[in-house]
Enzyme design. Structure first.
Site, PDB file in Angstrom:
ATOM      1  N   GLU A   1       0.834  -1.198   0.000  1.00  0.00           N
ATOM      2  CA  GLU A   1       0.000   0.000   0.000  1.00  0.00           C
ATOM      3  C   GLU A   1       0.868   1.246   0.000  1.00  0.00           C
ATOM      4  O   GLU A   1       1.953   1.263   0.571  1.00  0.00           O
ATOM      5  CB  GLU A   1      -0.924   0.001   1.229  1.00  0.00           C
ATOM      6  CG  GLU A   1      -1.915  -1.150   1.161  1.00  0.00           C
ATOM      7  CD  GLU A   1      -3.005  -1.090   2.218  1.00  0.00           C
ATOM      8  OE1 GLU A   1      -4.160  -1.332   1.858  1.00  0.00           O
ATOM      9  OE2 GLU A   1      -2.706  -0.818   3.395  1.00  0.00           O
TER      10      GLU A   1
ATOM     11  N   CYS B   1       3.405   8.617   1.100  1.00  0.00           N
ATOM     12  CA  CYS B   1       3.906   7.698   2.127  1.00  0.00           C
ATOM     13  C   CYS B   1       4.052   6.341   1.457  1.00  0.00           C
ATOM     14  O   CYS B   1       3.064   5.771   0.987  1.00  0.00           O
ATOM     15  CB  CYS B   1       2.919   7.635   3.293  1.00  0.00           C
ATOM     16  SG  CYS B   1       3.379   6.411   4.542  1.00  0.00           S
TER      17      CYS B   1
ATOM     18  N   CYS C   1       1.013  -2.533  15.418  1.00  0.00           N
ATOM     19  CA  CYS C   1       1.103  -2.163  13.999  1.00  0.00           C
ATOM     20  C   CYS C   1       0.533  -3.271  13.109  1.00  0.00           C
ATOM     21  O   CYS C   1       0.924  -4.437  13.225  1.00  0.00           O
ATOM     22  CB  CYS C   1       2.562  -1.898  13.643  1.00  0.00           C
ATOM     23  SG  CYS C   1       2.844  -1.696  11.883  1.00  0.00           S
TER      24      CYS C   1
ATOM     25  N   CYS D   1       6.297  -6.864   7.346  1.00  0.00           N
ATOM     26  CA  CYS D   1       7.417  -6.392   8.154  1.00  0.00           C
ATOM     27  C   CYS D   1       7.785  -7.473   9.159  1.00  0.00           C
ATOM     28  O   CYS D   1       6.911  -8.140   9.705  1.00  0.00           O
ATOM     29  CB  CYS D   1       7.051  -5.104   8.892  1.00  0.00           C
ATOM     30  SG  CYS D   1       8.439  -4.436   9.850  1.00  0.00           S
TER      31      CYS D   1
ATOM     32  N   CYS E   1       6.089  -5.112  15.785  1.00  0.00           N
ATOM     33  CA  CYS E   1       5.577  -4.170  16.795  1.00  0.00           C
ATOM     34  C   CYS E   1       4.108  -4.505  17.060  1.00  0.00           C
ATOM     35  O   CYS E   1       3.331  -4.678  16.118  1.00  0.00           O
ATOM     36  CB  CYS E   1       5.720  -2.730  16.321  1.00  0.00           C
ATOM     37  SG  CYS E   1       7.425  -2.312  15.895  1.00  0.00           S
TER      38      CYS E   1
ATOM     39  N   CYS F   1      -0.987   5.884  10.273  1.00  0.00           N
ATOM     40  CA  CYS F   1       0.266   5.243  10.688  1.00  0.00           C
ATOM     41  C   CYS F   1      -0.025   3.878  11.274  1.00  0.00           C
ATOM     42  O   CYS F   1      -0.875   3.734  12.145  1.00  0.00           O
ATOM     43  CB  CYS F   1       0.943   6.054  11.778  1.00  0.00           C
ATOM     44  SG  CYS F   1       1.496   7.652  11.249  1.00  0.00           S
TER      45      CYS F   1
HETATM   46  N1  SAH Z   1       8.897   0.685  10.180  1.00  0.00           N
HETATM   47  C1  SAH Z   1       9.084   2.068  10.408  1.00  0.00           C
HETATM   48  C2  SAH Z   1       8.176   2.956   9.602  1.00  0.00           C
HETATM   49  C3  SAH Z   1       6.722   2.617   9.449  1.00  0.00           C
HETATM   50  S1  SAH Z   1       5.549   2.990  10.650  1.00  0.00           S
HETATM   51  C4  SAH Z   1       8.950   2.382  11.871  1.00  0.00           C
HETATM   52  O1  SAH Z   1       8.461   1.548  12.607  1.00  0.00           O
HETATM   53  O2  SAH Z   1       9.360   3.460  12.262  1.00  0.00           O
HETATM   54  C5  SAH Z   1       5.475   4.754  10.884  1.00  0.00           C
HETATM   55  C6  SAH Z   1       5.173   5.111  12.350  1.00  0.00           C
HETATM   56  O3  SAH Z   1       3.863   4.677  12.752  1.00  0.00           O
HETATM   57  C7  SAH Z   1       6.144   4.468  13.327  1.00  0.00           C
HETATM   58  O4  SAH Z   1       6.574   5.409  14.272  1.00  0.00           O
HETATM   59  C8  SAH Z   1       5.282   3.417  13.981  1.00  0.00           C
HETATM   60  O5  SAH Z   1       5.757   3.052  15.248  1.00  0.00           O
HETATM   61  C9  SAH Z   1       3.953   4.091  14.037  1.00  0.00           C
HETATM   62  N2  SAH Z   1       2.822   3.186  14.248  1.00  0.00           N
HETATM   63  C10 SAH Z   1       2.762   1.862  14.026  1.00  0.00           C
HETATM   64  N3  SAH Z   1       1.543   1.383  14.333  1.00  0.00           N
HETATM   65  C11 SAH Z   1       0.817   2.438  14.762  1.00  0.00           C
HETATM   66  C12 SAH Z   1      -0.521   2.594  15.199  1.00  0.00           C
HETATM   67  N4  SAH Z   1      -1.365   1.562  15.263  1.00  0.00           N
HETATM   68  N5  SAH Z   1      -0.939   3.823  15.551  1.00  0.00           N
HETATM   69  C13 SAH Z   1      -0.103   4.884  15.477  1.00  0.00           C
HETATM   70  N6  SAH Z   1       1.162   4.800  15.060  1.00  0.00           N
HETATM   71  C14 SAH Z   1       1.632   3.595  14.711  1.00  0.00           C
HETATM   72 FE1  SF4 Z   2       7.411  -2.815  11.112  1.00  0.00          FE
HETATM   73 FE2  SF4 Z   2       5.141  -1.670  11.883  1.00  0.00          FE
HETATM   74 FE3  SF4 Z   2       7.145  -1.976  13.631  1.00  0.00          FE
HETATM   75 FE4  SF4 Z   2       7.372  -0.198  11.653  1.00  0.00          FE
HETATM   76  S1  SF4 Z   2       5.878  -0.122  13.330  1.00  0.00           S
HETATM   77  S2  SF4 Z   2       8.912  -1.700  12.316  1.00  0.00           S
HETATM   78  S3  SF4 Z   2       6.252  -1.244  10.016  1.00  0.00           S
HETATM   79  S4  SF4 Z   2       6.010  -3.640  12.643  1.00  0.00           S
END
Ligand code: SAH
Ligand code: SF4
Length: 350
Positions: free
Chosen positions: A95, A108, A122, A115, A119, A342
């Protein structure tokens, strides 16, 4: 077996020039081709201008333009956000998101299908790792968004790119950095390094490499917690790259490059939004030329937490500013209805 055609989006301008010259043609044709690809945003050879037939024939035999078909697109009711589900050649899907703010448009883009970092909050992490994206697949996402806004009323140009889509960009370092070089080429899309931001979960060797290679693009580090224990519970990658090593790498980045760094903090109600935690992060990053992006949690299927309320977010922000002199912004909640916020990107596989 036929050699696989070269995806033109995988080449830097120097590489394209070398290729065209290796065929015995003038570099002038490479320069025109580059303009066709990145100023004309040509998606097929039919849209090329001023390319002689003999060059076209060679291009047709040996190259392709890796336009990614749009499987689905969705417009948010907020009127500012549009999400594209793009099909990759092997059936994977990714996406990309177009965000229109007043005065600027941002793409974006994803750096991986899925991934591996896991996390907990996410959606991309929840779907797991599928594969790396190639340079061409990354460039193609940006060109797609550029084409979209160029053809829309207002005829605007894309100026900002964030590597904040699916995936961990520093886990795909070479492809991402090469894509960013292609995007910055002054006779192509010409994006300024100032307007490209890479967000990482905290891949320490990648942060150090960016510093040592003097990478010109902005770095944002996803922190979310100010102690190793709290962070590891949200971000499993913290076990591999502990907080103290991460902070050392961040200091190395700022010190070596003399540049600002961004920290991201996903605000989860009652979990990491207390005044004590605001003080803890203030103490942790005090002294660094840092800015904090506070992101109220967006909903995902696999995580039950709730976003912090605006009062808690503002309280967090005030502590950072008043007690530690740290500027911060609270990210606007955009595109949530189409899961384009995000951490919400998770392409269903075909
Ligand atoms: N993998 C990278 C970039 C992608 S995510 C990273 O983790 O930084 C971009 C941002 O969105 C990151 O700071 C991530 O921690 C945050 N993020 C992930 N899941 C989220 C959620 N459910 N709500 C708000 N922010 C989130
Ligand atoms: Fe991967 Fe999502 Fe963690 Fe970013 S926030 S490193 S996209 S699992």
């Amino acid at each position: 077996m036929e050699p696989a055609p070269i995806d033109l989006y995988s080449l830097t301008r120097a590489e394209l020039t070398a290729l065209v010259e290796s065929w015995g043609f003038s570099p002038v044709h490479a320069a025109r081709l580059w303009k066709n690809l990145y100023l004309g945003l040509a998606g097929s050879p039919g849209a090329f201008h001023e390319i002689p037939v003999r060059v076209r024939a060679r291009l047709a035999a040996e190259t392709r333009i890796g336009v990614l078909p749009v499987g689905r697109e969705m417009e948010s009711t907020d009127g500012h956000t549009r999400k594209y589900l793009l099909d990759l050649a092997d059936g994977e899907r990714i996406e990309a998101v177009l965000m229109r703010f007043t005065g600027r448009v941002t793409a974006c883009v994803s750096s991986q299908a899925g991934c591996a970092m896991g996390c907990v909050f996410c959606a991309t992490g929840q779907m797991g790792y599928r594969r790396q994206l190639s340079t061409a697949e990354i460039v193609s996402q940006v060109v797609h968004v550029a084409r979209e806004i160029h053809s829309a009323p207002g005829n605007r140009r894309l100026r900002n790119v964030v590597f904040m889509g699916m995936g961990e960009p520093l886990h795909n370092y070479d492809a991402v950095m090469k894509a960013s070089d292609i995007l910055r080429d002054p006779s192509g899309l010409g994006l300024s390094a100032e307007r490209i931001t890479l967000s990482t979960v905290g891949v320490v060797p990648g942060i150090r490499r960016m510093a040592d290679e003097a990478s010109p693009i902005h770095l944002a580090v996803s922190l979310h917690a100010a102690t190793q224990e709290e962070r590891a519970a949200l971000v499993p990658a913290a076990r591999k790259w502990p907080l103290d090593e991460l902070m050392d790498a961040c200091r190395h980045f700022c010190g070596t490059l003399g540049r600002r760094i961004f920290f991201e903090w996903t605000l989860i109600d009652g979990k990491n939004d207390t005044p004590a935690q605001a003080h803890a992060v203030g103490r942790l990053i005090r002294g660094l030329p840092a800015q904090v992006n506070l992101i109220p949690l967006n909903p995902t299927a696999g995580y039950a937490g709730a976003p912090s309320g605006s009062e808690a977010a503002r309280r967090f922000q005030r502590i950072l500013a008043d007690d530690y002199g740290l500027p911060s912004t609270i990210r606007l909640r955009r595109g949530i209805d189409i899961a384009a916020g995000c951490g919400q990107l998770a392409a269903p596989q075909s």
